[in-house]
Design a protein around this motif. Sequence first.
Motif, PDB file in Angstrom:
ATOM      1  N   ALA A  75      49.751  54.199  47.552  1.00 15.22           N
ATOM      2  CA  ALA A  75      48.883  53.413  48.437  1.00 15.22           C
ATOM      3  C   ALA A  75      48.120  52.401  47.593  1.00 15.22           C
ATOM      4  O   ALA A  75      47.525  52.761  46.576  1.00 15.22           O
ATOM      5  N   LEU A  76      48.132  51.146  48.001  1.00 15.32           N
ATOM      6  CA  LEU A  76      47.366  50.122  47.298  1.00 15.32           C
ATOM      7  C   LEU A  76      46.031  49.958  48.002  1.00 15.32           C
ATOM      8  O   LEU A  76      45.970  49.919  49.233  1.00 15.32           O
ATOM      9  N   VAL A  77      44.971  49.888  47.197  1.00 14.39           N
ATOM     10  CA  VAL A  77      43.641  49.778  47.796  1.00 14.39           C
ATOM     11  C   VAL A  77      42.852  48.630  47.180  1.00 14.39           C
ATOM     12  O   VAL A  77      43.119  48.215  46.058  1.00 14.39           O
ATOM     13  N   ASN A  78      41.925  48.160  47.951  1.00 16.22           N
ATOM     14  CA  ASN A  78      40.935  47.207  47.469  1.00 16.22           C
ATOM     15  C   ASN A  78      39.879  48.027  46.733  1.00 16.22           C
ATOM     16  O   ASN A  78      39.313  48.969  47.297  1.00 16.22           O
ATOM     17  N   GLU A  79      39.611  47.672  45.480  1.00 14.37           N
ATOM     18  CA  GLU A  79      38.695  48.488  44.689  1.00 14.37           C
ATOM     19  C   GLU A  79      37.301  48.554  45.302  1.00 14.37           C
ATOM     20  O   GLU A  79      36.577  49.516  45.097  1.00 14.37           O
ATOM     21  N   GLN A  80      36.923  47.499  46.044  1.00 14.22           N
ATOM     22  CA  GLN A  80      35.597  47.522  46.670  1.00 14.22           C
ATOM     23  C   GLN A  80      35.549  48.587  47.770  1.00 14.22           C
ATOM     24  O   GLN A  80      34.496  49.089  48.099  1.00 14.22           O
ATOM     25  N   ASN A  81      36.713  48.858  48.325  1.00 14.69           N
ATOM     26  CA  ASN A  81      36.725  49.735  49.492  1.00 14.69           C
ATOM     27  C   ASN A  81      37.915  50.679  49.413  1.00 14.69           C
ATOM     28  O   ASN A  81      38.874  50.575  50.164  1.00 14.69           O
ATOM     29  N   PRO A  82      37.865  51.630  48.458  1.00 19.06           N
ATOM     30  CA  PRO A  82      39.046  52.442  48.158  1.00 19.06           C
ATOM     31  C   PRO A  82      39.469  53.368  49.287  1.00 19.06           C
ATOM     32  O   PRO A  82      40.578  53.892  49.268  1.00 19.06           O
ATOM     33  N   GLU A  83      38.625  53.591  50.252  1.00 18.10           N
ATOM     34  CA  GLU A  83      38.989  54.544  51.311  1.00 18.10           C
ATOM     35  C   GLU A  83      39.968  53.963  52.310  1.00 18.10           C
ATOM     36  O   GLU A  83      40.646  54.703  53.021  1.00 18.10           O
ATOM     37  N   ALA A  84      40.063  52.620  52.378  1.00 17.21           N
ATOM     38  CA  ALA A  84      40.950  52.000  53.367  1.00 17.21           C
ATOM     39  C   ALA A  84      42.125  51.322  52.674  1.00 17.21           C
ATOM     40  O   ALA A  84      41.987  50.216  52.191  1.00 17.21           O
ATOM     41  N   PRO A  85      43.270  52.017  52.573  1.00 25.32           N
ATOM     42  CA  PRO A  85      44.431  51.437  51.895  1.00 25.32           C
ATOM     43  C   PRO A  85      44.866  50.127  52.543  1.00 25.32           C
ATOM     44  O   PRO A  85      44.857  50.000  53.766  1.00 25.32           O
TER      45      PRO A  85
END
Length: 818
Positions: free
Chosen positions: A234-244
């Motif tokens: 799963a790729l995530v935004n580091e600012q918001n790791p809970e939402a892939p």
Amino acid sequence: MHGYDHRAIERKWQERWEKEKLYETSHVPAGKKKYYLLTEFPYPSGNLHIGHWYAFAVPDIFARFQRMRGYHVLYPIGFDAFGLPAENAAIKHGRHPRDWTYDNIARMTAQLKSMGNMFDWSRQVITSDQEFYRWTQWLFLRLFEAGLAYRATELANWCPSCKTVLANEQVKDGACERCGTEVGKREQASWFLRITAYADRLIDDLDNLPWPEEIKESQRNWIGRRRGAELPFALVNEQNPEAPVRTVRAFTTRADTLFGATYLVIAPEHSLVQELMPLVHNKEEVQEYVHAACAMREIDRLAEDREKTGVILRGVAARHPLTGKMLPVLLADYVLAHYGTGVVMGVPAHDARDYLFARGRGLPVVPVVVPERLFREKGARGADEMPLPYTGEGVLINSARYDGMPSQEARRAIVHDAEGQARTTYRLRDWSLSRQRYWGCPIPIVYDPEGTPHAVPDEHLPWTLPEDVDFTPSGKSPLASSKELRERTERLFGKGWKPEVDTFDTFVDSSWYYLRYADPHNAAAFADARLLADWLPVDRYSGGAEHTTMHLLYSRFWHKALYDLKLVPTPEPYIERFNHGQILGPDGKKMSKSRGNVVDPDEHVARVGADAVKLYLAFMGPYHTPANYPFDLGGIAGMRRFLERVVRLSEKQRTDTAPPRDLARLLHQTIRKVTEDIPAFKFNTAISALMVLLNRVDKETVLATQVYETFLRLLAPFAPHLAEELWERCGHTTSIHLQAWPEWDAQLVQEEEVTIVVQIDGKTRATFAAPRGLSREDVVQRAREVPHIASRLEGRAVRTTVVVPDRLVNFVTAPPHT
RNA sequence: GGGGAUGUGGCGGAAUCGGUAGACGCGCCGGCCUUAGGAGCCGGUGCCCGUUACGGGCGUGGGAGUUCAAAUCUCCCCAUCCCCACCA
């Protein structure tokens, strides 16, 4: 000239053979076995070079031999007439590619005929003829209907100055060969054939083909089947790791090393990169890297000694599918977009490329597999003694609940638990058919006003190549400049319809030409089904080694696809395949105009005759080995001398009485040798045997007619003109090439006397003659009596005596060394 | 880098179920024939040593190994060539 006027003889027989249609091949008569011998047809480059002679004149020996042995032989010829050089000539000299091509064909046809091969010219095919390419189009449309053709984009070499797509060979050191401008890449829409859908069959069916193992191995490696798995990250935004953001799949053959994955790498040209761009903090740096990587050639990128480059995507992270840990995401050009999924998990401890990349970038190296022996001795501590990277299999460590599992078992478990899926990937890619060229077969596709492609209906075939085109490169395919093609399309299909303006890769033409030889003039079908059944498959195909992984693979695929459509009778096109070697210049270097070492065959044919040139090419080395042979002027003179001796032999007085026994035996040994060597493509040793026979026969003052005429028949495939001439001078009225091949007498062939080798401790010390079939005791007895042996053995104890019947005796006196 | 192949006299090559290394051809050397010969015929020709005969040693890219016996089988190394997607 010693009564050997090769010019007169060769002209006379070539004319007579043509007049009498000696080599026209009828349908296969009932009860007769067919034999289809094929050589790769030539490109009409302008002049016949010595390599053509090697390719066509030498297999002719085998074709003639098969005919004399009673087969109904097809040995056809044609021209692979579409291709880029014609277009280059048009640009350079203002000639129309068609004229350039057909002039060349005329010249090369005359040159080919000077070989005196048993080509059936009435079956000639030329791929640029409308009557040929309409069936190229027809066959393509069947594949299109079967869902095997599709349209997609690919990257091509592009010269921004010449405004044209470049072939790899037109790129020299990253620059355009013509203008020196730096070559870039360009996205290009292209038609593809799904050769990858046949990858398994192309590999698996090799097992049953009697091809040389090295050719099969090349094809297997080229297809490059790898069984592995795709694992989800799963790729995530580091600012918001809970939402892939999204999930990508990484292809690996080593899922057992998943716990050693410390980063994720994406191919720089992967479409995913642009998708992720909005999240990336270091956009400029990343874009620059992508640009540089796209400009590079793939083989340069893959060179392992090169320092591996890459760039991190700041702001993006990947979640490890089992540990949930966040891993950095990078771009690196050692990852290829089209292999696997274009995404790779970086496991530096267990992959050499990952290791080199990770070292110096501060990416952690975590060993998770140790060799089984090390594990048994030291357990997980074995990792400390293990040189990195370790790419073998073993037992898992540092892998949570998989610790202690062997690699194989761990792979299955991890793929399952990580919700991955087993997948096989191939190195082979789908076959890109489209070329932005003029001189090729037009792709029979038209686009409706919405841009959806449609097949040109069969009744409009041939979908002809327009004449009114501008060859000046414009960045578009030349066909785009044809008013006629545009109008034709609108007239037939409606306003707003547009023609496809690319032409086919010439490998399309050569993927089926051998089918057309079976029925070359059929106006109603590409070939009649019954005739295909009669002639196919090709029994033996000879050609250059450079075609092993391209033409040979493409045509196997094409043939299999037609087989599935019930258009051809066999699953494989060619039974046997031989790669021949190359002729080098007299200096032992590859022939090239710039080196000035190009051998002109016409000159030699005029000087010593076609038979001598052919004989020389057949004699220079084994034909079934793709080695390189320098062209030697002395060697060709030797062949001329051999033929002159044959002419002189013909003037010798002859008798109907039987030959001496030793000559009769040698004659039959020669028949056997030549008969065995020709089908094995060992023409060099066959000719050598004929020379040995001639050397012996020359010693006769009066020659037995039966020996002489048998010799001529053995010579006929090698020197067809001279053998025919001398045969006629014997008083025969039917061609020597219609005679039966001589048989040998197995009894007579056996030597009555054999030479026994006597060795002491493995060193040959003497030989003696003995009758065949002597008993072990007798041989040993006689060996001991040889004076030189007797004195040597005096006072020495013989520990063992090795006897090979009718061959050798070895007295062993020394102690065995250990 | 990956894949495929090839290494034997001065040259092309022959001999691989392990059993006389160098068939055959080119080249070279000597002789004969010839007005002449870049024609033809006969003989010789792996290298080194010995030479009166018979001989002896070394040799198949390099190194190790298996074997009575290795060009041939095994392992390691070296060199050369070919192919790698808009050449054919």
